[in-house]
Each structure stands twice: as structure tokens, then as C-alpha cells.
Motif scaffolding. Structure first.
Motif, mmCIF file in Angstrom:
data_model
loop_
_atom_site.group_PDB
_atom_site.id
_atom_site.type_symbol
_atom_site.label_atom_id
_atom_site.label_comp_id
_atom_site.label_asym_id
_atom_site.label_seq_id
_atom_site.Cartn_x
_atom_site.Cartn_y
_atom_site.Cartn_z
ATOM 1 N N ASN A 101 0.840 -1.216 0.000
ATOM 2 C CA ASN A 101 0.000 0.000 0.000
ATOM 3 C C ASN A 101 0.866 1.254 0.000
ATOM 4 O O ASN A 101 0.602 2.199 -0.734
ATOM 5 N N LYS A 133 2.144 1.724 -3.327
ATOM 6 C CA LYS A 133 1.090 2.057 -4.293
ATOM 7 C C LYS A 133 0.652 3.508 -4.167
ATOM 8 O O LYS A 133 0.408 4.183 -5.153
ATOM 9 N N TYR A 134 0.550 3.973 -2.879
ATOM 10 C CA TYR A 134 -0.015 5.298 -2.667
ATOM 11 C C TYR A 134 1.056 6.369 -2.422
ATOM 12 O O TYR A 134 0.803 7.370 -1.787
ATOM 13 N N ASP A 160 5.322 6.251 5.082
ATOM 14 C CA ASP A 160 5.566 6.704 3.704
ATOM 15 C C ASP A 160 5.316 8.197 3.609
ATOM 16 O O ASP A 160 4.710 8.776 4.515
ATOM 17 N N ILE A 164 -4.139 9.925 3.843
ATOM 18 C CA ILE A 164 -5.560 9.503 3.884
ATOM 19 C C ILE A 164 -6.357 10.609 4.567
ATOM 20 O O ILE A 164 -5.930 11.141 5.606
ATOM 21 N N ILE A 216 -10.765 2.630 6.708
ATOM 22 C CA ILE A 216 -9.802 1.974 5.818
ATOM 23 C C ILE A 216 -9.619 0.482 6.105
ATOM 24 O O ILE A 216 -9.174 -0.250 5.242
ATOM 25 N N PHE A 256 -13.204 -1.111 1.242
ATOM 26 C CA PHE A 256 -13.114 0.344 1.310
ATOM 27 C C PHE A 256 -11.910 0.821 0.498
ATOM 28 O O PHE A 256 -10.789 0.350 0.667
ATOM 29 N N ARG A 257 -12.175 1.755 -0.365
ATOM 30 C CA ARG A 257 -11.097 2.418 -1.094
ATOM 31 C C ARG A 257 -11.387 3.894 -1.043
ATOM 32 O O ARG A 257 -12.511 4.307 -1.316
ATOM 33 N N ALA A 258 -10.367 4.669 -0.661
ATOM 34 C CA ALA A 258 -10.603 6.099 -0.489
ATOM 35 C C ALA A 258 -11.070 6.704 -1.817
ATOM 36 O O ALA A 258 -11.942 7.553 -1.843
ATOM 37 N N ARG A 314 -10.206 5.256 -8.793
ATOM 38 C CA ARG A 314 -8.819 5.030 -9.219
ATOM 39 C C ARG A 314 -8.665 3.759 -10.042
ATOM 40 O O ARG A 314 -9.521 2.873 -10.015
ATOM 41 N N GLY A 322 -6.043 -1.871 -6.239
ATOM 42 C CA GLY A 322 -6.511 -2.906 -5.307
ATOM 43 C C GLY A 322 -8.011 -2.885 -5.169
ATOM 44 O O GLY A 322 -8.689 -2.029 -5.733
ATOM 45 N N ILE A 323 -8.519 -3.844 -4.410
ATOM 46 C CA ILE A 323 -9.980 -3.956 -4.291
ATOM 47 C C ILE A 323 -10.469 -3.613 -2.883
ATOM 48 O O ILE A 323 -11.649 -3.694 -2.597
ATOM 49 N N GLY A 324 -9.558 -3.257 -1.995
ATOM 50 C CA GLY A 324 -9.998 -2.815 -0.667
ATOM 51 C C GLY A 324 -10.130 -3.915 0.364
ATOM 52 O O GLY A 324 -10.835 -3.755 1.353
ATOM 53 N N GLY A 382 -7.129 -5.671 1.413
ATOM 54 C CA GLY A 382 -5.792 -5.866 2.012
ATOM 55 C C GLY A 382 -5.726 -5.507 3.489
ATOM 56 O O GLY A 382 -5.276 -6.312 4.320
ATOM 57 N N LEU A 383 -6.211 -4.298 3.840
ATOM 58 C CA LEU A 383 -6.082 -3.864 5.241
ATOM 59 C C LEU A 383 -7.001 -4.664 6.173
ATOM 60 O O LEU A 383 -6.658 -4.892 7.333
ATOM 61 N N THR A 410 1.712 8.689 5.463
ATOM 62 C CA THR A 410 0.948 7.823 6.368
ATOM 63 C C THR A 410 1.911 6.940 7.165
ATOM 64 O O THR A 410 2.957 6.545 6.647
HETATM 65 P P1 ADP Z 1 -6.518 -1.609 -1.477
HETATM 66 O O1 ADP Z 1 -6.502 -2.966 -2.041
HETATM 67 O O2 ADP Z 1 -7.474 -0.679 -2.143
HETATM 68 O O3 ADP Z 1 -5.189 -1.036 -1.261
HETATM 69 P P2 ADP Z 1 -6.595 -1.779 1.365
HETATM 70 O O4 ADP Z 1 -7.594 -2.425 2.273
HETATM 71 O O5 ADP Z 1 -5.226 -2.262 1.442
HETATM 72 O O6 ADP Z 1 -7.208 -1.858 -0.070
HETATM 73 O O7 ADP Z 1 -6.618 -0.234 1.673
HETATM 74 C C1 ADP Z 1 -7.831 0.433 1.759
HETATM 75 C C2 ADP Z 1 -7.715 1.882 1.354
HETATM 76 O O8 ADP Z 1 -6.912 2.588 2.292
HETATM 77 C C3 ADP Z 1 -6.996 2.078 0.058
HETATM 78 O O9 ADP Z 1 -7.871 1.976 -1.039
HETATM 79 C C4 ADP Z 1 -6.436 3.467 0.195
HETATM 80 O O10 ADP Z 1 -7.416 4.413 -0.144
HETATM 81 C C5 ADP Z 1 -6.172 3.601 1.657
HETATM 82 N N1 ADP Z 1 -4.743 3.398 1.982
HETATM 83 C C6 ADP Z 1 -4.172 2.291 2.502
HETATM 84 N N2 ADP Z 1 -2.840 2.466 2.706
HETATM 85 C C7 ADP Z 1 -2.568 3.724 2.324
HETATM 86 C C8 ADP Z 1 -1.365 4.513 2.303
HETATM 87 N N3 ADP Z 1 -0.192 4.039 2.719
HETATM 88 N N4 ADP Z 1 -1.457 5.775 1.831
HETATM 89 C C9 ADP Z 1 -2.658 6.266 1.419
HETATM 90 N N5 ADP Z 1 -3.807 5.585 1.409
HETATM 91 C C10 ADP Z 1 -3.774 4.311 1.853
#
Ligand code: ADP
Length: 467
Positions: free
Chosen positions: A371, A374-375, A399, A404, A412, A417-419, A423, A428-430, A432-433, A457
Motif C-alpha cells: 500500500n 502504491k499510494y 511513507d 488519507i 480503511i 473500502f477504497r478512499a 482510481r 486494489g480492491i480494498g 488488504g487492510l 501515512t
Molecule cells: P486496497 O486494495 O485498495 O489497497 P486496502 O484495504 O489495502 O485496499 O486499503 C484500503 C484503502 O486505504 C486504500 O484503497 C487506500 O485508499 C487507503 N490506503 C491504505 N494504505 C494507504 C497509504 N499508505 N497511503 C494512502 N492511502 C492508503
């Protein structure tokens, strides 16, 4: 068969039962105490008359008092003895003098009483066979340790019996009346007090999954029932949120699976319109394989999450060297980091060994590090470091990426959930976290996050050193 009475009846029955018991014990106490006090006072009265007479008779030894016994008594006692029988006997039990203010002319004296009196004993007796009953005292009069004559004083127990009978009647009538009245009062109070419970029950009946926005009207009540209704309302609120989440979840899953299916369908339809070369078919299949991989990942992730929630997920515990594991995870990410132009730095990682499921822990950290990469825009960095404190290992992944928004922070870790939903699909599909959080919790740990839009973050993973 068990009969379940309504609460107001149960309360009334208990209340009346306890009250009856208390009143019964109290009445017995009053009755017995009064009886004993009156008996003692009657005995004291006849004894005082008997004592006066016996000492006077002992002094007047030989003097003939029998001529005018009544006048003698008046002289000695200072008044006419009202409601009494007084008689003087000789050793053989023959009555020498007597006077009676009662219907009963003489006091029948049993042989045993006479014998006890001759032995020098003072004898109290209640004559039960006569009506009204009579309480007597028999006092021996001694002359040089020899009983010469006997004084007997008797008094009618009519007044005493009447008093006790009246008290008994009062108590027998008063207890049921009191219990009945207070029971009725208690029932009305209980009914009034429990009325809101019925209102809550009726409101609860109205609420179903279709109208979870409905609430019980608490008004301005702050008592137990008000709090019960508020708690109930809060529970309905939580149920509504859970329902909404489930609905949202189903539509998210459908959406995520529909996108690759739509792509595959579209590509296949286009391909079928005319004959294609071998290379074109290969490209199509490769694209299909990518979509199938994506769907497989979604299904795998969902299966993982539902297994954890159903508590079917067992941890494969082993000793994990955290430093080595993080080095390997960062090593795997290096190609992606280089491709993206983001620097991946592994700093100060404590040399600790924890008990955990290495595969799942790797997944936890690679989700967060990925993440970060990616972000974060090219030129930025992702830095991994760790410390130990109070029996916990803290791994921070920092990072300087896009950050966020404050209002998104609490969501999150939610599934799908995807912010920024608009995009690129590749971000990703939301899920992972959500998975990372579950893995941390399975290990007895947690994940916290701090973030500032445009600045970056920090995710901090806490894992107990001795779970
Ligand atoms: P995804 O597969 O979309 O990354 P996650 O569950 O890993 O799904 O994360 C959920 C959302 O949290 C992401 O879509 C993103 O908007 C936000 N996010 C997670 N990690 C970060 C980060 N390091 N910086 C900014 N936004 C983040």
C-alpha cells in the motif's frame, strides 16, 4: 407444568407473601409479649395480697380473726379486695375463713397443691375447669419452720381472657385486610411502573429488517426503563449498520466480480466476430488468465476473512525471526518499488523472535508495505522500522505518499473500502487492510494508523512478544 405469571402478579404475590410473614411474626410477638406481661402483673397482684396476709397472720398468731374476716381484710389491705377470693386453711386443708367477691364461693384445692404448700412451697395455679378461669396463689404460713396454716388468693381471669380474645380477633381481621390493601396498592404500582415495558415490547414488535430506522420513543425518561429503551435503540442502530454493511458488502462483491466477467465477455464477443490469428487467441487467453487470477484472489481473500470470522482459521504457530521475515518481504517488494520509482528503506529492525504464523504475518506486512508503495508518488519513500516496548513488538511502515483523509481513516480497515473508488483497478480492491487487521488480531495484536493528506501515512503494527 410451569406457570409463568406476568411480572406485576409475581411482584404482588411476593410482596404480599413477605408482608404476611412479617405481620404474622410481628403479631405473634405482640400477642405473646402482652400475654406474658399481663400474666406477670396478675401473679404479682395476688402475690402482694397473699404476702401481706401471710405476714399479718403470722404476727397475729392465736388471735381470732375468723369472727369478722372481711373487716380484718379491710384493715390489713386498706380496702375491700375486689374480684378476689381469699381463704385461710389449716394444715388439713379445712377452710377456716374465706371471702369471695366472685361467683365462685371457694377455691378447690388439689391434694398435690396442699402437699407442696405444707412443704413450704408457694404454688401458682390456673383453675381451667371453672368459668371464668381463676388464677390462684397458695402461700404457706410458717411458725418456727413449721407450716401452721395456708393462705390462698384467687383472682378472676375474665378480663385477661377478654383482652386476649379481642387482641386475637383484631390481629386475625387486621392482617388479611392490611395484606389485601397493600397487595392491591402494590399491584397498581407495579402495573403503572411496568407499563413502559409493554410499550417497548410493542415497539420492538413493529421493528423488522425493513424498518430499522424506527426507534422506541424514550421521551425524557432517564430511569432504568428509559435506559433500557435507549440501549434497545442503540442496538437497533448497530443492527441497521450491520445490515447496511452486509448489503454494501454483497454489492461490492458483485461489483468486483462483475468487472472481470464483463471484460472477459466483451473480449470474447469481439474475438468471436471473425477469425483470429493464433497470437490474437493467445493474447485473449492471457488477458482472461489475468482476470481469472484477479477473481481467484478476491475469492481467496473473502474466504480467508470469513474463515477468521467463523473462527475456523487456525494459526500455524512457529518461531518467526521478525528481522529476517521483514528483509524477505522487502526483498520481494523491491522490484515493484524500483518500477514505481519509490525508495524502500528497511531501518532499525529489532532482532526478535516471536511465536506466530509466518505465512500470515508475511501477508500482513506485504499488504501494508505494498500500500505504501502504491499510494506514494515516484521519488517518495517507504520506510520500515521496529522497536520493542512493554512486551510488545511495534513495526512502523511510514511513507511520504498521498495520505488519507481524516474522515476516511476510520473506514480503511473495512472490507472493500477504497478512499478513491474511481482510481485505476490496479491499486486494489480494498480487502488488504481488513486481512492485515485480522491477522494482527489473530496474533493478539493490533494495527493503528496516522496520516496527513499530502504528507504521508504511518501504519504501526503491534504484536505481543509472548502471545
Ligand atoms: P486496497 O486494495 O485498495 O489497497 P486496502 O484495504 O489495502 O485496499 O486499503 C484500503 C484503502 O486505504 C486504500 O484503497 C487506500 O485508499 C487507503 N490506503 C491504505 N494504505 C494507504 C497509504 N499508505 N497511503 C494512502 N492511502 C492508503
Amino acid at each position: 407444568m410451569r406457570i409463568d405469571l406476568p411480572i406485576r402478579w409475581k411482584l404482588t404475590v411476593w410482596y404480599s407473601g413477605i408482608l404476611t410473614l412479617i405481620l404474622f411474626i410481628f403479631s405473634c410477638f405482640v400477642y405473646l409479649y402482652l400475654k406474658q406481661s399481663l400474666e406477670e402483673s396478675i401473679d404479682a397482684k395476688i402475690k402482694s395480697i397473699g404476702d401481706v396476709l401471710s405476714s399479718s397472720l403470722a404476727d397475729r398468731e392465736g388471735m381470732n380473726i375468723f369472727g369478722n374476716f372481711e373487716r380484718y381484710l379491710e384493715n390489713v389491705l386498706g380496702r375491700k379486695p375486689k374480684g378476689k377470693i381469699i381463704q385461710i386453711m389449716d394444715r388439713s386443708g379445712k377452710i377456716g375463713a374465706k371471702t369471695s367477691d366472685l361467683e365462685q364461693e371457694t377455691l378447690p384445692t388439689s391434694l398435690s397443691t396442699l402437699e407442696r404448700a405444707l412443704r413450704g412451697e408457694v404454688v401458682y395455679e390456673t383453675l381451667e375447669t371453672v368459668s371464668p378461669r381463676i388464677r390462684t396463689i397458695t402461700i404457706p404460713i410458717k411458725e418456727k419452720d413449721r407450716v401452721t396454716s395456708i393462705v390462698q388468693v384467687g383472682t378472676s381471669l375474665e378480663e385477661f381472657d377478654e383482652t386476649m380474645r379481642r387482641l386475637f380477633l383484631i390481629l386475625v381481621v387486621a392482617i388479611p385486610c392490611l395484606v389485601g390493601l397493600t397487595g392491591m396498592g402494590g399491584f397498581l404500582l407495579a402495573r403503572k411502573g411496568l407499563k413502559p415495558v409493554d410499550e417497548i415490547r410493542r415497539a420492538a414488535l413493529r421493528i423488522s429488517s425493513k424498518n430499522l430506522d424506527e426507534r422506541i420513543d424514550v421521551g425524557r425518561r432517564t430511569d432504568e426503563l428509559g435506559r433500557l429503551a435507549s440501549t434497545f435503540n442503540e442496538m437497533i442502530g448497530r443492527l441497521r449498520d450491520a445490515f447496511n454493511r452486509v448489503n454494501q458488502f454483497s454489492s461490492d462483491v458483485s461489483h468486483e466480480l462483475k468487472t472481470p466477467l464483463t471484460i472477459m465477455k466483451g473480449e470474447t464477443e469481439v474475438a468471436l466476430r471473425k477469425d483470429r490469428t493464433k497470437e490474437e487467441y493467445e493474447a485473449l487467453l492471457r488477458s482472461h488468465l489475468e482476470e481469472i487470477d484477479r477473481m481467484t484472489r478476491i475469492v481467496d481473500d473473502l474466504l480467508f476473512l470469513s474463515k477468521v470470522e467463523a473462527r475456523e482459521m487456525a494459526l500455524n504457530l512457529e518461531r518467526v525471526n521478525v528481522r529476517e521475515m521483514l528483509l524477505e518481504v522487502c526483498g520481494d517488494m523491491r522490484i515493484f518499488a524500483d518500477k514505481k520509482g519509490v525508495e524502500l528503506i528497511l531501518r532499525e529492525v529489532a532482532e526478535v523472535v516471536i511465536l506466530g504464523d509466518e505465512l500470515k504475518l508475511r501477508r500482513l506486512f506485504s499488504n501494508i508495505i505494498e500500500n505504501g508503495l502504491k499510494y506514494t508518488n515516484p521519488g517518495g519513500f517507504v520506510e520500515v522500522s521496529s522497536t520493542t516496548e512493554n512486551g510488545n513488538l511495534f513495526v512502523s511502515i511510514r511513507d511520504n505518499g498521498i495520505g488519507i483523509k481524516g474522515e476516511d481513516l476510520k473506514y480503511i480497515f473495512d472490507r472493500f473500502f477504497r478512499a478513491d473508488r474511481s482510481r485505476n483497478r490496479e491499486t486494489g480492491i480494498g480487502l488488504g487492510l481488513s486481512i492485515s487487521k485480522m491477522v494482527a488480531e489473530l496474533h493478539g495484536g493490533s494495527i493503528s494508523v496516522e496520516s496527513e493528506v499530502g504528507k504521508g501515512t504511518v501504519f504501526t503494527v503491534r504484536l505481543p512478544l509472548n502471545p
